[in-house]
Scaffold this motif. Structure first.
Motif, mmCIF file in Angstrom:
data_model
loop_
_atom_site.group_PDB
_atom_site.id
_atom_site.type_symbol
_atom_site.label_atom_id
_atom_site.label_comp_id
_atom_site.label_asym_id
_atom_site.label_seq_id
_atom_site.Cartn_x
_atom_site.Cartn_y
_atom_site.Cartn_z
ATOM 1 N N CYS A 26 0.830 -1.207 0.000
ATOM 2 C CA CYS A 26 0.000 0.000 0.000
ATOM 3 C C CYS A 26 0.867 1.260 0.000
ATOM 4 N N PHE A 113 -13.702 -1.648 1.314
ATOM 5 C CA PHE A 113 -12.504 -2.292 0.787
ATOM 6 C C PHE A 113 -12.544 -3.811 0.896
ATOM 7 N N ASP A 116 -11.147 -6.083 -1.951
ATOM 8 C CA ASP A 116 -10.551 -5.147 -2.906
ATOM 9 C C ASP A 116 -9.226 -5.711 -3.417
ATOM 10 N N TYR A 118 -6.843 -4.066 -5.262
ATOM 11 C CA TYR A 118 -5.768 -3.097 -5.469
ATOM 12 C C TYR A 118 -4.780 -3.120 -4.302
ATOM 13 N N SER A 119 -3.519 -2.848 -4.613
ATOM 14 C CA SER A 119 -2.504 -2.724 -3.560
ATOM 15 C C SER A 119 -2.718 -1.458 -2.755
ATOM 16 N N SER A 120 -3.282 -0.445 -3.406
ATOM 17 C CA SER A 120 -3.424 0.848 -2.763
ATOM 18 C C SER A 120 -4.525 1.650 -3.442
ATOM 19 N N THR A 121 -5.396 2.241 -2.646
ATOM 20 C CA THR A 121 -6.408 3.162 -3.149
ATOM 21 C C THR A 121 -6.170 4.512 -2.489
ATOM 22 N N ASP A 141 -6.131 -0.257 1.688
ATOM 23 C CA ASP A 141 -6.283 -1.519 0.958
ATOM 24 C C ASP A 141 -6.856 -2.585 1.870
ATOM 25 N N GLY A 146 -6.356 -8.082 -0.814
ATOM 26 C CA GLY A 146 -5.491 -7.346 -1.741
ATOM 27 C C GLY A 146 -4.071 -7.880 -1.738
#
Length: 162
Positions: A26, A113, A116, A118-121, A141, A146
């Motif tokens: 993240c 999340f 989720d 994604y590694s990072s939002t 994340d 993730g």
């Protein structure tokens, strides 16, 4: 240690043991975009793991939501307005970090999340510019789902190098 989007292309198939990190996924995703474009001079990060009343506080699968929040303060070499930084991250999320970094401006809570990938939002609405050389960014994340997704992505990448 290899992180998708950060340094995975440096993987060498002669290595016997590799790591995909954890909260670093993240943090480094957002930090790389900022550093590459604006040259980070100094930074301060706080990592907060959201847990439930019955969840383990140490590493281990809980079977429940485990959201990670990164609170990152960066002192920058190059000046930038916060709106320009948001555009920069949004562009990166559609380009070299597609599927790894997501840009968001909606108000969110932990359950948003769940699962989720994604590694990072980057939560652009939660961040701010303290000045044109100092910014505060908030990124989140799903610390279990993730991370597991990026672990699989890394294994697929490693297998392609065999």
């Amino acid at each position: 240690m290899f992180l998708m989007g950060k340094n995975h292309e440096k993987y060498d198939n002669s290595l016997k043991i590799v790591s995909n990190a954890s909260c670093n996924n993240c943090l480094t995703t957002v930090a790389k975009v900022i550093h590459y474009n604006l040259d980070t001079m100094e930074g301060l990060v706080n990592t907060v793991c959201v847990i439930t009343a019955t969840q383990k506080t140490m590493d281990g699968s809980s079977g429940k939501l485990c959201v990670l929040v990164i609170d990152l303060i960066n002192c920058l070499e190059k000046a930038a307005k916060y709106n320009d930084i948001k555009k920069m991250v949004k562009l990166a999320s559609k380009g070299p970090f597609k599927g790894i970094l997501r840009f968001g401006e909606d108000q969110v809570v932990s359950c948003d999340f769940n699962s989720d990938v994604y590694s990072s939002t980057l939560n652009a609405g939660a961040g701010t510019a303290l000045s044109d050389h100092c910014i505060k960014l908030i990124s989140q994340d799903d610390g279990e789902f993730g991370y597991s997704k990026k672990l699989v992505d890394l294994m697929v990448y490693m297998a392609s190098k065999e």
